[in-house]
Design an enzyme around this catalytic site. Structure first.
Site, mmCIF file in Angstrom:
data_model
loop_
_atom_site.group_PDB
_atom_site.id
_atom_site.type_symbol
_atom_site.label_atom_id
_atom_site.label_comp_id
_atom_site.label_asym_id
_atom_site.label_seq_id
_atom_site.Cartn_x
_atom_site.Cartn_y
_atom_site.Cartn_z
ATOM 1 N N HIS A 1 0.852 -1.186 0.000
ATOM 2 C CA HIS A 1 0.000 0.000 0.000
ATOM 3 C C HIS A 1 0.888 1.237 0.000
ATOM 4 C CE1 HIS A 1 -3.786 2.124 0.807
ATOM 5 N NE2 HIS A 1 -3.011 2.985 1.454
ATOM 6 N N ARG B 1 -14.747 12.044 7.081
ATOM 7 C CA ARG B 1 -13.489 12.737 7.392
ATOM 8 C C ARG B 1 -13.189 13.794 6.332
ATOM 9 N NH1 ARG B 1 -9.506 8.073 7.502
ATOM 10 N NH2 ARG B 1 -7.947 9.695 7.749
ATOM 11 N N SER C 1 -7.541 3.237 8.942
ATOM 12 C CA SER C 1 -8.181 3.172 7.624
ATOM 13 C C SER C 1 -7.354 2.293 6.675
ATOM 14 C CB SER C 1 -8.316 4.596 7.071
ATOM 15 O OG SER C 1 -8.550 4.608 5.702
ATOM 16 N N ASP D 1 -14.970 1.836 6.468
ATOM 17 C CA ASP D 1 -13.979 2.811 6.003
ATOM 18 C C ASP D 1 -14.580 3.763 4.976
ATOM 19 O OD1 ASP D 1 -11.229 3.856 5.890
ATOM 20 O OD2 ASP D 1 -11.337 3.175 3.809
ATOM 21 N N LYS E 1 -8.040 -2.198 5.731
ATOM 22 C CA LYS E 1 -8.202 -2.713 4.364
ATOM 23 C C LYS E 1 -7.148 -3.781 4.065
ATOM 24 C CE LYS E 1 -8.477 1.602 3.136
ATOM 25 N NZ LYS E 1 -8.555 2.916 2.549
HETATM 26 N N1 URA Z 1 -5.333 6.221 2.583
HETATM 27 C C1 URA Z 1 -6.339 5.532 3.169
HETATM 28 O O1 URA Z 1 -6.709 4.461 2.723
HETATM 29 N N2 URA Z 1 -6.932 6.065 4.258
HETATM 30 C C2 URA Z 1 -6.558 7.247 4.794
HETATM 31 O O2 URA Z 1 -7.119 7.647 5.794
HETATM 32 C C3 URA Z 1 -5.513 7.951 4.184
HETATM 33 C C4 URA Z 1 -4.903 7.414 3.069
#
Ligand code: URA
Length: 440
Positions: free
Chosen positions: A85, A171, A186, A164, A190
């Protein structure tokens, strides 16, 4: 949890106190079920932004988010599962290079990516620049593809971590994105729901990233690694600079072309260096290499022998795209107008800054990205940098090529782009490509 039950939790966080695992789980369950309203969760997240969360709270938050949806299970896949990621940046097309190389090396790589927003790009938008490429694939089809090809490059399934999606949208409109525990939970929820046993995180810092300083990026990286390891996944984070864009291309089809060039051994050095770094950690964590030298040699051999490029073609074909693009990138959309932005002034200069944020914003002017969720994007437009930090440039020399729909848009982008370049009368050192790693 009822709305009345939430008030004391907001109050406690406002005063710097800690919530229990059950309280956080109850709050999130109530929110996803529609029993707890947006305004209470907004107030609580603003309190979290100012007061922070303990490590136990962040872990509880991550687990509660994972529990809001399904978790993928890769038992019996017959290959080590890996994931990656990036915290997001400008010109970051690393996944398009890394995923096929890792699949060719014997890993199972399920890459769930996002779309671009604001100055940052998204892998899904880049992939959709490939004619026919589909990013929405049902989970059972995805599993069959990973068994057959070793990889899938897909959109986030709505069945995974629905909390999320809801929290992130909130947010976005309540100025609570830039909180380390909220970002960490967050991202990691995932990753954990995706089910891979080894996770490598590319935590970016600099003007084009969420975390503008190296120190902030380090704090986030440590938190991400602790959450991953705490959940029993082998996790590492690499800190990489987003002071200038990664590679030279910014814009969807232009970035796919650069990723393909990189798989053919003709890409920019910084993109290949980051691919090697992230891939080497993945090979080590997943037991596919014994040491860093062997890992790097494997990735380089798979690039030079063409296996990486062939795997990308296989992956594109599996997802209904036109695989000929790997040998003939001219199939990609191209912009009707290409204008060079030349250096103005007198005498030689050195590029001191090629500000990633400003370059991302200039690409937005051209239509390469979206200002708000759902905006259409143009795959053909973007910017190709012809000069990078540390380069010596002469008056009249092109600093960047602007690929635009019209001359007027090109002129507008060039104006925005001028602010991105800072030129120095003294020589400037090129940025180092040494990476700091957290979790080794
Ligand atoms: N990427 C994400 O998946 N979540 C966040 O809060 C910030 C960047």
């Amino acid at each position: 949890m009822s709305a009345a039950g939430v008030v004391p939790l907001i109050e406690r966080k406002k005063n710097g106190g800690e919530l229990s695992r059950d309280e956080i789980a109850g709050l999130l369950r109530g929110y996803v079920a529609g029993e707890v309203p947006d305004y209470q969760v907004s107030a609580w997240m603003m309190a979290v932004l100012w007061r922070g969360m303990t490590e136990a709270e962040t872990l509880a938050m991550t687990r509660a988010m994972v529990a809001s949806g399904r978790e993928l299970e890769w038992e019996g896949i017959g290959r080590p599962t890996v994931d990656k990621h990036s915290t997001g940046g400008v010109g970051d097309k690393t996944s398009i290079v890394l995923v096929p190389l890792m699949a060719a090396a014997g890993a199972a790589f399920v890459k769930m990516s996002g779309r671009g927003l604001g100055h940052t790009g998204g892998t899904l938008d880049k992939l959709e620049a490939i004619p026919g490429f589909r990013v929405e694939i049902p989970l059972d089809e995805m599993r069959r593809q990973v068994e057959r090809v070793g990889a899938a490059l897909v959109g986030q399934s709505p069945e995974l971590v629905p909390a999320d999606g809801k929290l992130y949208a909130l947010r976005d409109v309540t100025a609570t994105v830039d909180s380390v525990p909220l970002i960490a939970s967050s991202i990691m929820s995932k990753k954990l729901a995706g089910g891979a046993r080894s996770i490598v995180l590319d935590v970016k810092w600099g003007s084009g990233a969420f975390m503008t300083t190296l120190d902030e990026a380090r704090t986030l990286a440590r938190m991400l690694v602790r959450i991953g390891e705490g959940a029993g996944r082998r996790t590492r984070a690499v800190l990489s600079s987003m002071r200038e864009p990664l590679g030279r291309a910014v814009g969807n089809a232009l970035e796919v072309r650069e990723a393909i060039d990189t798989l053919h051994g003709r890409g920019p050095a910084d993109l290949w260096a980051l691919t090697l770094e992230l891939g080497a950690h993945q090979l080590l964590l997943s037991g596919l290499a014994r040491d860093a030298d062997e890992a790097r040699a494997t990735l380089t051999r798979l690039r030079d022998g063409g296996e990486g490029a062939r795997k990308l073609a296989e992956l594109i074909q599996a997802q209904h795209g036109d695989p000929r693009v790997v040998d003939d990138p001219s199939i990609l959309a191209s912009a009707p107008v290409v204008v060079a932005m030349e250096m103005e002034g007198d005498g030689a200069r050195w590029v001191a800054e090629a500000d990633a944020r400003a370059i991302g914003d200039a690409a937005l002017v051209l239509g390469a990205g979206r200002r708000k969720k759902g905006d259409p994007i143009d795959p053909a437009v973007g910017i190709v940098l012809r000069a990078r930090i540390g380069d010596r440039v002469e008056p009249g020399q092109p600093l960047a090529d602007v690929h635009a729909r019209t001359e007027a848009e090109a002129r507008q982008a060039i104006e925005a782009l001028r602010a991105a370049f800072v030129l120095s009368p003294e020589p400037v050192a090129a940025p180092s490509d040494a990476y700091e790693v957290i979790g080794e």
